[in-house]
Design a protein around this motif. Structure first.
Motif, PDB file in Angstrom:
ATOM      1  N   ASP A  56      48.916 -32.155 -43.487  1.00 14.08           N
ATOM      2  CA  ASP A  56      48.627 -33.586 -43.408  1.00 14.08           C
ATOM      3  C   ASP A  56      48.626 -34.110 -41.975  1.00 14.08           C
ATOM      4  O   ASP A  56      48.480 -35.313 -41.753  1.00 14.08           O
ATOM      5  CB  ASP A  56      49.619 -34.388 -44.257  1.00 14.08           C
ATOM      6  CG  ASP A  56      51.058 -34.236 -43.776  1.00 14.08           C
ATOM      7  OD1 ASP A  56      51.293 -33.542 -42.758  1.00 14.08           O
ATOM      8  OD2 ASP A  56      51.961 -34.804 -44.427  1.00 14.08           O
ATOM      9  N   ARG A  57      48.809 -33.184 -41.008  1.00 16.71           N
ATOM     10  CA  ARG A  57      48.792 -33.528 -39.577  1.00 16.71           C
ATOM     11  C   ARG A  57      49.907 -34.503 -39.194  1.00 16.71           C
ATOM     12  O   ARG A  57      49.838 -35.154 -38.150  1.00 16.71           O
ATOM     13  CB  ARG A  57      47.439 -34.131 -39.183  1.00 16.71           C
ATOM     14  CG  ARG A  57      46.280 -33.189 -39.383  1.00 16.71           C
ATOM     15  CD  ARG A  57      46.206 -32.150 -38.306  1.00 16.71           C
ATOM     16  NE  ARG A  57      45.250 -31.094 -38.584  1.00 16.71           N
ATOM     17  CZ  ARG A  57      44.780 -30.248 -37.679  1.00 16.71           C
ATOM     18  NH1 ARG A  57      45.187 -30.336 -36.429  1.00 16.71           N
ATOM     19  NH2 ARG A  57      43.932 -29.302 -38.012  1.00 16.71           N
ATOM     20  N   LYS A  58      50.956 -34.577 -40.017  1.00 20.20           N
ATOM     21  CA  LYS A  58      52.054 -35.478 -39.691  1.00 20.20           C
ATOM     22  C   LYS A  58      53.240 -34.768 -39.051  1.00 20.20           C
ATOM     23  O   LYS A  58      54.236 -35.409 -38.711  1.00 20.20           O
ATOM     24  CB  LYS A  58      52.498 -36.246 -40.939  1.00 20.20           C
ATOM     25  CG  LYS A  58      51.479 -37.300 -41.381  1.00 20.20           C
ATOM     26  CD  LYS A  58      52.042 -38.180 -42.479  1.00 20.20           C
ATOM     27  CE  LYS A  58      51.075 -39.300 -42.842  1.00 20.20           C
ATOM     28  NZ  LYS A  58      51.639 -40.189 -43.896  1.00 20.20           N
ATOM     29  N   TYR A  78      55.266 -37.676 -37.512  1.00 21.01           N
ATOM     30  CA  TYR A  78      54.581 -38.966 -37.441  1.00 21.01           C
ATOM     31  C   TYR A  78      54.561 -39.655 -38.799  1.00 21.01           C
ATOM     32  O   TYR A  78      54.320 -39.019 -39.826  1.00 21.01           O
ATOM     33  CB  TYR A  78      53.130 -38.769 -36.983  1.00 21.01           C
ATOM     34  CG  TYR A  78      52.988 -38.059 -35.652  1.00 21.01           C
ATOM     35  CD1 TYR A  78      52.740 -38.768 -34.492  1.00 21.01           C
ATOM     36  CD2 TYR A  78      53.100 -36.667 -35.572  1.00 21.01           C
ATOM     37  CE1 TYR A  78      52.610 -38.120 -33.273  1.00 21.01           C
ATOM     38  CE2 TYR A  78      52.971 -36.016 -34.362  1.00 21.01           C
ATOM     39  CZ  TYR A  78      52.730 -36.745 -33.221  1.00 21.01           C
ATOM     40  OH  TYR A  78      52.604 -36.091 -32.005  1.00 21.01           O
ATOM     41  N   ASN A  79      54.803 -40.968 -38.793  1.00 19.72           N
ATOM     42  CA  ASN A  79      54.532 -41.770 -39.976  1.00 19.72           C
ATOM     43  C   ASN A  79      53.035 -41.917 -40.173  1.00 19.72           C
ATOM     44  O   ASN A  79      52.530 -41.922 -41.290  1.00 19.72           O
ATOM     45  CB  ASN A  79      55.178 -43.149 -39.840  1.00 19.72           C
ATOM     46  CG  ASN A  79      56.684 -43.091 -39.987  1.00 19.72           C
ATOM     47  OD1 ASN A  79      57.202 -42.637 -41.007  1.00 19.72           O
ATOM     48  ND2 ASN A  79      57.397 -43.535 -38.965  1.00 19.72           N
ATOM     49  N   ASP A  80      52.320 -42.066 -39.055  1.00 21.08           N
ATOM     50  CA  ASP A  80      50.868 -42.182 -39.027  1.00 21.08           C
ATOM     51  C   ASP A  80      50.360 -41.094 -38.092  1.00 21.08           C
ATOM     52  O   ASP A  80      50.766 -41.032 -36.926  1.00 21.08           O
ATOM     53  CB  ASP A  80      50.468 -43.567 -38.523  1.00 21.08           C
ATOM     54  CG  ASP A  80      48.962 -43.778 -38.463  1.00 21.08           C
ATOM     55  OD1 ASP A  80      48.223 -42.781 -38.523  1.00 21.08           O
ATOM     56  OD2 ASP A  80      48.524 -44.933 -38.352  1.00 21.08           O
ATOM     57  N   SER A  81      49.501 -40.227 -38.586  1.00 21.26           N
ATOM     58  CA  SER A  81      49.048 -39.096 -37.768  1.00 21.26           C
ATOM     59  C   SER A  81      48.333 -39.528 -36.500  1.00 21.26           C
ATOM     60  O   SER A  81      48.162 -38.733 -35.577  1.00 21.26           O
ATOM     61  CB  SER A  81      48.131 -38.191 -38.597  1.00 21.26           C
ATOM     62  OG  SER A  81      47.034 -38.928 -39.125  1.00 21.26           O
ATOM     63  N   PHE A  82      47.923 -40.808 -36.426  1.00 14.78           N
ATOM     64  CA  PHE A  82      47.262 -41.310 -35.224  1.00 14.78           C
ATOM     65  C   PHE A  82      48.171 -42.242 -34.418  1.00 14.78           C
ATOM     66  O   PHE A  82      47.749 -42.822 -33.420  1.00 14.78           O
ATOM     67  CB  PHE A  82      45.966 -42.048 -35.591  1.00 14.78           C
ATOM     68  CG  PHE A  82      44.931 -41.156 -36.208  1.00 14.78           C
ATOM     69  CD1 PHE A  82      44.137 -40.341 -35.409  1.00 14.78           C
ATOM     70  CD2 PHE A  82      44.749 -41.118 -37.573  1.00 14.78           C
ATOM     71  CE1 PHE A  82      43.185 -39.516 -35.970  1.00 14.78           C
ATOM     72  CE2 PHE A  82      43.805 -40.295 -38.162  1.00 14.78           C
ATOM     73  CZ  PHE A  82      43.018 -39.483 -37.357  1.00 14.78           C
ATOM     74  N   GLY A  83      49.424 -42.395 -34.868  1.00 14.53           N
ATOM     75  CA  GLY A  83      50.342 -43.276 -34.166  1.00 14.53           C
ATOM     76  C   GLY A  83      51.335 -42.507 -33.311  1.00 14.53           C
ATOM     77  O   GLY A  83      51.244 -41.281 -33.163  1.00 14.53           O
ATOM     78  N   ALA A  86      57.369 -40.442 -34.816  1.00 19.72           N
ATOM     79  CA  ALA A  86      58.565 -41.045 -35.408  1.00 19.72           C
ATOM     80  C   ALA A  86      59.814 -40.393 -34.848  1.00 19.72           C
ATOM     81  O   ALA A  86      60.849 -41.038 -34.683  1.00 19.72           O
ATOM     82  CB  ALA A  86      58.528 -40.886 -36.934  1.00 19.72           C
ATOM     83  N   THR A 115      57.772 -36.589 -47.543  1.00 15.39           N
ATOM     84  CA  THR A 115      58.026 -37.453 -46.394  1.00 15.39           C
ATOM     85  C   THR A 115      59.430 -38.048 -46.398  1.00 15.39           C
ATOM     86  O   THR A 115      59.995 -38.321 -45.334  1.00 15.39           O
ATOM     87  CB  THR A 115      56.996 -38.586 -46.340  1.00 15.39           C
ATOM     88  OG1 THR A 115      57.011 -39.301 -47.583  1.00 15.39           O
ATOM     89  CG2 THR A 115      55.606 -38.043 -46.090  1.00 15.39           C
TER      90      THR A 115
END
Length: 289
Positions: A56-58, A78-83, A86, A115
């Motif tokens: 999931d790229r997280k 990451y919570n968001d893979s583009f953010g 975390a 998660t």
């Protein structure tokens, strides 16, 4: 056992104790294996660095021998893979791969649970996510609390040659990911400025992942290393024990009985033996003429 004694009794392989004074073996595969076994994607760049990505790229791991600093292992979630991450963890290039593997093994297990596990935020009010659980393995093995400076709490073994430090108060989130100024700072040696190895973890790193590392670091079992390669342990501070070839098991009474039977000579074949009378003797042959 002193180093010079080992040189006369060992072919070069030794056990290093305490294990937190072992060094890197220079082999990253064992620490990558728990994630690759889950089918995570492995990529390489032109410099020789490699990257492992969760489906999931997280969660992302970078193994960076050609990175810009000594942070050989960098793992972010990451919570968001583009953010922004975390949480982030770093192990430097001298850190034993066994400690990194303890982390990646726990990470693989947490990822399998979802998660809520691999992004679980430490919370003192939650008995499962209480940050104090991170130091429990150390306390159980005799490490003691110190306070090297205001706002910093440390726990160290009796020989004072390792330390886990926790910094209280607010910290810069970006600085936690890019420097040694992180919430958790684990290191070994005599100086925090020039450690034998170090690892850092940011504020929101899940408790279970860090506890896996502290349990591994404080494990009393020694680590195998090579006597001739003094980069694989801290010379002059460790106890070295030669790794001797395995000895065959002691024979059982049945083994001894079978061995004796195999060495017993075969029975002689029966032959015809003349019998003489007890009352007369056979005539001797006369002289030749």
């Amino acid at each position: 056992m002193p180093f010079d004694d080992i040189s006369r009794t060992s072919d070069g392989d030794v056990y290093v104790s305490p294990r937190y004074l072992a060094g890197s073996t220079g082999i990253g595969d064992p620490a990558l294996a728990p994630l690759l076994d889950l089918g995570w994607e492995l990529e390489h760049d032109d410099l020789g660095n490699c990257y492992v990505n969760a489906p999931d790229r997280k969660v992302r791991l970078g193994y960076l021998p050609e990175g810009q600093d000594d942070g050989l292992w960098r793992i972010n979630a990451y919570n968001d893979s583009f953010g922004p991450p975390a949480w982030g963890v770093c192990f430097n290039d001298s850190c034993p791969a066994e400690f990194v593997r303890a982390f990646t093994t726990a990470l693989a297990a947490a990822y399998g649970r979802g998660t809520d596990a691999y992004l679980a935020t430490p919370t003192p009010e939650d008995k499962v996510q209480d940050p104090f659980l991170v130091v429990t393995p150390l306390i159980d093995r005799g490490w003691e609390f110190h306070q090297p400076e205001p706002g910093v709490f440390a726990i160290r073994p009796a020989d004072l040659l390792a330390s886990l430090e926790f910094t209280a108060g607010p910290l810069d989130p970006e600085g936690e990911l890019t420097s040694r100024t992180a919430r958790w700072h684990l290191w070994a040696g005599t100086s925090i400025d020039r450690p034998a190895w170090y690892a850092t973890a940011s504020t929101n790193t899940p408790v279970a992942l860090l506890t896996a590392v502290t349990a591994c670091v404080s494990d009393p079992a020694p680590l195998p290393r090579w006597r001739e390669d003094t980069h694989s342990y801290v010379k002059g501070m460790v106890q070295l024990t030669p790794i001797l070839p395995p000895q065959p098991p002691a024979p059982t009474p049945l083994d001894i009985q079978r061995a004796a039977a195999s060495r017993r000579p075969a029975a002689l074949p029966a032959v015809s033996v003349p019998r003489w009378s007890t009352t007369s003797r056979p005539a001797l042959p006369g002289p030749r003429r």
